[in-house]
Scaffold this motif. Structure first.
Motif, mmCIF file in Angstrom:
data_model
loop_
_atom_site.group_PDB
_atom_site.id
_atom_site.type_symbol
_atom_site.label_atom_id
_atom_site.label_comp_id
_atom_site.label_asym_id
_atom_site.label_seq_id
_atom_site.Cartn_x
_atom_site.Cartn_y
_atom_site.Cartn_z
ATOM 1 N N GLU A 108 -16.880 14.240 80.530
ATOM 2 C CA GLU A 108 -17.453 14.926 79.642
ATOM 3 C C GLU A 108 -17.530 16.171 79.385
ATOM 4 O O GLU A 108 -17.766 17.151 78.524
ATOM 5 C CB GLU A 108 -18.725 14.560 80.662
ATOM 6 C CG GLU A 108 -19.214 13.972 81.226
ATOM 7 C CD GLU A 108 -20.266 12.884 80.200
ATOM 8 O OE1 GLU A 108 -20.982 13.566 79.367
ATOM 9 O OE2 GLU A 108 -20.823 11.777 79.910
ATOM 10 N N ARG A 110 -14.916 17.392 78.651
ATOM 11 C CA ARG A 110 -13.934 17.548 77.248
ATOM 12 C C ARG A 110 -14.972 17.656 76.020
ATOM 13 O O ARG A 110 -14.852 18.221 75.254
ATOM 14 C CB ARG A 110 -12.789 16.676 76.752
ATOM 15 C CG ARG A 110 -12.153 17.251 78.112
ATOM 16 C CD ARG A 110 -11.076 16.312 77.622
ATOM 17 N NE ARG A 110 -9.948 16.498 79.166
ATOM 18 C CZ ARG A 110 -7.983 15.557 78.269
ATOM 19 N NH1 ARG A 110 -8.082 14.942 78.416
ATOM 20 N NH2 ARG A 110 -7.226 16.084 79.865
ATOM 21 N N LYS A 111 -15.978 16.999 75.957
ATOM 22 C CA LYS A 111 -16.956 16.223 75.257
ATOM 23 C C LYS A 111 -17.847 17.518 75.166
ATOM 24 O O LYS A 111 -17.940 18.021 73.784
ATOM 25 C CB LYS A 111 -18.185 15.243 75.029
ATOM 26 C CG LYS A 111 -19.239 14.889 74.392
ATOM 27 C CD LYS A 111 -19.305 13.699 74.927
ATOM 28 C CE LYS A 111 -20.861 13.159 74.226
ATOM 29 N NZ LYS A 111 -21.751 12.142 74.465
ATOM 30 N N VAL A 112 -18.045 18.489 76.010
ATOM 31 C CA VAL A 112 -19.286 19.016 75.791
ATOM 32 C C VAL A 112 -18.110 20.634 74.683
ATOM 33 O O VAL A 112 -18.092 20.963 74.372
ATOM 34 C CB VAL A 112 -19.528 19.816 77.373
ATOM 35 C CG1 VAL A 112 -20.054 21.635 77.184
ATOM 36 C CG2 VAL A 112 -20.592 18.864 77.285
ATOM 37 N N SER A 113 -16.574 20.636 75.636
ATOM 38 C CA SER A 113 -16.073 21.845 74.830
ATOM 39 C C SER A 113 -15.682 21.588 73.746
ATOM 40 O O SER A 113 -15.509 22.291 73.050
ATOM 41 C CB SER A 113 -14.296 21.769 75.860
ATOM 42 O OG SER A 113 -13.826 22.443 75.227
ATOM 43 N N ARG A 114 -15.160 20.108 73.037
ATOM 44 C CA ARG A 114 -14.923 20.023 71.936
ATOM 45 C C ARG A 114 -16.305 19.873 70.824
ATOM 46 O O ARG A 114 -16.206 20.298 69.076
ATOM 47 C CB ARG A 114 -14.743 18.603 72.248
ATOM 48 C CG ARG A 114 -13.621 18.019 70.209
ATOM 49 C CD ARG A 114 -13.571 16.256 69.928
ATOM 50 N NE ARG A 114 -12.230 16.599 71.421
ATOM 51 C CZ ARG A 114 -13.017 14.868 72.573
ATOM 52 N NH1 ARG A 114 -13.893 14.971 72.209
ATOM 53 N NH2 ARG A 114 -12.690 15.287 72.992
ATOM 54 N N SER A 115 -17.490 19.796 71.603
ATOM 55 C CA SER A 115 -18.308 20.142 70.235
ATOM 56 C C SER A 115 -19.553 21.768 70.488
ATOM 57 O O SER A 115 -19.593 22.385 69.427
ATOM 58 C CB SER A 115 -19.725 19.486 71.158
ATOM 59 O OG SER A 115 -20.877 19.968 72.299
ATOM 60 N N GLN A 116 -18.810 22.562 71.204
ATOM 61 C CA GLN A 116 -18.578 24.054 70.393
ATOM 62 C C GLN A 116 -17.438 24.665 70.445
ATOM 63 O O GLN A 116 -17.955 25.666 69.481
ATOM 64 C CB GLN A 116 -18.799 24.424 72.711
ATOM 65 C CG GLN A 116 -19.648 24.274 73.303
ATOM 66 C CD GLN A 116 -19.306 24.535 74.433
ATOM 67 O OE1 GLN A 116 -18.954 25.384 74.583
ATOM 68 N NE2 GLN A 116 -21.282 24.127 75.432
ATOM 69 N N THR A 117 -16.716 24.159 70.513
ATOM 70 C CA THR A 117 -15.632 24.865 69.696
ATOM 71 C C THR A 117 -14.837 24.177 67.824
ATOM 72 O O THR A 117 -14.461 24.787 67.286
ATOM 73 C CB THR A 117 -13.866 24.971 70.410
ATOM 74 O OG1 THR A 117 -13.904 23.110 70.492
ATOM 75 C CG2 THR A 117 -13.688 25.310 71.677
ATOM 76 N N SER A 118 -15.740 22.630 67.614
ATOM 77 C CA SER A 118 -15.227 22.272 66.619
ATOM 78 C C SER A 118 -16.054 23.401 65.679
ATOM 79 O O SER A 118 -16.943 22.596 66.033
ATOM 80 C CB SER A 118 -15.214 20.444 66.594
ATOM 81 O OG SER A 118 -16.448 20.488 67.338
ATOM 82 N N PRO A 120 -18.415 22.820 62.388
ATOM 83 C CA PRO A 120 -19.609 21.918 61.407
ATOM 84 C C PRO A 120 -18.865 21.037 60.712
ATOM 85 O O PRO A 120 -18.251 22.265 59.808
ATOM 86 C CB PRO A 120 -21.304 23.071 60.691
ATOM 87 C CG PRO A 120 -20.062 24.091 60.838
ATOM 88 C CD PRO A 120 -19.014 24.180 61.718
#
Length: 219
Positions: A108, A110-118, A120
């Motif tokens: 969870e 890593r999922k949140v971190s990936r959604s914030q840094t990647s 659009p």
């Protein structure tokens, strides 16, 4: 350190106990050590100890009531302390649950971190499709536009469908059997059968000839 007890000791039996004796001992021990018989004022530690003892009695009954499991236990399982095995099994289960919870939390995070840094995702550029140029049409000449079209040839008559072949191929052995059966049938006929058959065929031939003469005279 607690005193080692075998499954027979837990149920208060000897190794030569019968299946009926094992069943009766289990019922007695289960009624004596059931956690519901504790006082409402019993502490949590006493309740956990009573539940562990009850599960130990139930595990001993499951093993000794099954002939195959009892035979395996008598062969090599009696060297293992059932109480220690039960405690180790509970500890391993707790460790697995802790490990699974930590993996889920890490996923969870890593999922949140990936959604914030990647960044659009941009919409893909449409690929242009190739369209061939239109084919120029030839102008119709006066001769081709006014000339009458020839009539198409009449369709050829179709051959009538052939009936399915009813011929049956027989082996030599089958033909020989049919021949023998016909001979047996003819042997059972009356002596004047052939003479009557010959006369009937002659009368039939005369009727056919007379019918043919009548038709030719009518034409």
């Amino acid at each position: 350190m607690h005193h080692y007890q075998s499954l027979y000791d837990i149920l208060g039996l000897g190794k030569s106990a019968s299946a009926d004796e094992i069943r009766k001992a289990y019922r007695k021990k289960a009624l004596e050590t059931h956690p519901d018989k504790l006082s409402p004022r019993a502490s949590a530690a006493h309740r956990r100890a009573a539940e562990a003892q009850f599960h130990l009695i139930h595990s001993a009954f499951e093993t000794l009531s099954d002939p195959h499991r009892r035979k395996a236990y008598d062969a090599w399982g009696s060297k293992v302390d059932p109480l220690v095995s039960l405690e180790e099994s509970a500890k391993r289960k707790e460790d697995r649950e802790t490990w699974a919870s930590s993996l889920k939390a890490e996923y969870e995070r890593r999922k949140v971190s990936r959604s914030q840094t990647s960044p659009p995702l941009s919409s893909p550029t449409p690929t242009p499709t190739y369209r061939p140029p239109p084919t120029p049409r030839r102008p119709k000449s006066a001769s081709t536009s006014t000339a009458p079209r020839p009539n198409p040839p009449p369709p050829k008559p179709r051959d009538p469908p052939r009936p399915p072949s009813t011929q049956i191929l027989l082996s030599d052995e089958e033909e020989e059997m049919i021949k023998e059966m016909l001979e047996e049938v003819r042997a059972q006929l009356p002596p004047d059968y052939e003479e009557r058959r010959r006369r009937a065929l002659e009368k039939k031939a005369e009727r056919e000839r007379a019918e043919m003469r009548r038709q030719s005279m009518a034409v």
